[in-house]
Design a protein around this motif. Structure first.
Motif: not given
Ligand SMILES: Cc1cc2nc3c(=O)[nH]c(=O)nc-3n(C[C@H](O)[C@H](O)[C@H](O)COP(=O)(O)OP(=O)(O)OC[C@H]3O[C@@H](n4cnc5c(N)ncnc54)[C@H](O)[C@@H]3O)c2cc1C
Ligand code: FES
Length: 279
Positions: A47-56, A93-102
């Motif tokens: 999985f990945g952590e989907l990351s949106i600035y200002g939201k989490g 739109a631009l956002m972020g992804i952390r990972g891959p995880l698990g």
């Protein structure tokens, strides 16, 4: 060394509304820095952590397969803060992804075996990743018979309709799609996933069952596979827990002495038997 808390910047390349209720969408992301795609090298089941600035951030299973190059896909149900913000995003739109995880579906363990994939609802996402991986021209010979039983509550809630149609035409996957309640448009099978599993009765010989779905589906599906004499070592599932760091640091997702984010989310039933029932 890469900082595991810093997301890779990605651009929303394509958004597909999957279901009639419009609250499940698939998001195709392209890495802003092409070299980050290599750093995000993943295996089905991760999985990945989907990351949106200002939201989490939100942990979301990877729905695409590493055999599909140039992008990564996630299928997300609108649930709360982060997933609602994601659903409001537009292509470009631009956002972020952390990972891959698990961990991942254990590909080396699955190789050479007959695979029975059982999915219900939107938990089908990482199973879709596994199926695309196994059906890839380069990988298909590594796996035996592939049987897939997948159900949704209604025809309008089925995900990946184009793919299901394409898989239905192939002779190297035995696909059974079912809905709990049919409508006039539906020509296919009607019935709950556990009942269809019972009817299809996949052989346990050299076989592994990979099962993901809502808890109620799992509860009624497992006895079917026990009756078919699948051992607990040969039944795999993926757990969903509340998570924060995703890398085994914050302690938010532990079950007994395991962290679901790091030691899972994929576990065999035999492994789950050794854990406290916190999941
Ligand atoms: C390994 C893993 C893989 C996942 N894969 C997917 C996926 O492919 N697609 C998808 O749509 N969702 C997936 N989820 C669930 C998803 O992470 C949560 O629904 C999401 O975190 C909600 O975030 P939010 O900020 O929008 O909601 P929040 O505002 O945090 O919460 C909204 C509601 O969702 C509940 N919730 C929050 N997090 C979770 C969670 N982890 N599990 C269950 N309920 C939760 C809250 O209690 C609340 O009722 C996955 C979770 C995990 C741990
Ligand atoms: S989410 Fe932090 S330890 Fe698992």
């Amino acid at each position: 060394m890469n900082n595991p808390y810093v997301p890779f910047p990605v651009r929303v390349d394509k958004i597909i509304t999957e279901v009639d209720t419009k609250d499940i969408k698939s998001f195709r992301f392209v890495f802003v820095n092409p070299e980050d795609e290599q750093k995000f090298a993943y295996i089905p089941g991760q999985f990945g952590e989907l990351s949106i600035y200002g939201k989490g951030e939100s942990p979301i299973g990877i729905a695409s397969s590493p055999t599909q190059k140039g992008y990564v896909e996630f299928t997300v149900q609108k649930a709360g803060v982060v997933t609602s913000a994601l659903h409001e995003m537009e292509e470009g739109a631009l956002m972020g992804i952390r990972g891959p995880l698990g961990n991942s579906w254990p590909l080396e363990f699955l190789k050479g075996k007959n695979i029975v994939v059982v999915g219900g609802g939107f938990a089908f996402t990482t199973l879709r990743s596994l199926i695309i991986y196994m059906l890839d021209e380069k990988n298909r010979k590594d796996f035996g018979n592939i049987t897939c039983i997948y159900g949704a509550r209604t025809p309008g809630l089925l995900l990946y309709k184009n793919e299901l149609e394409a898989w239905g035409k192939r002779d190297d996957i035995n696909l059974h799609v079912t809905v709990d309640k049919a409508d006039s448009s539906w020509k296919g099978r009607e019935g709950f996933v556990p009942a269809v599993c019972k009817e299809v009765a996949p052989s346990n010989e050299n076989a592994v069952a990979v099962i993901c779905g809502p808890p109620i589906m799992i509860r009624f599906t497992l006895p079917v596979f026990f009756d078919l004499n699948f051992s607990k070592e040969n039944i795999l599932t993926s757990l969903e827990m509340r998570m924060k760091c995703g890398i085994g640091k914050c302690g938010r997702c532990n079950v007994g002495n395991k962290y679901v984010c790091k030691d899972g989310p994929v576990f065999s039933l035999a492994e789950l038997d050794n854990l406290t029932k916190e999941y």
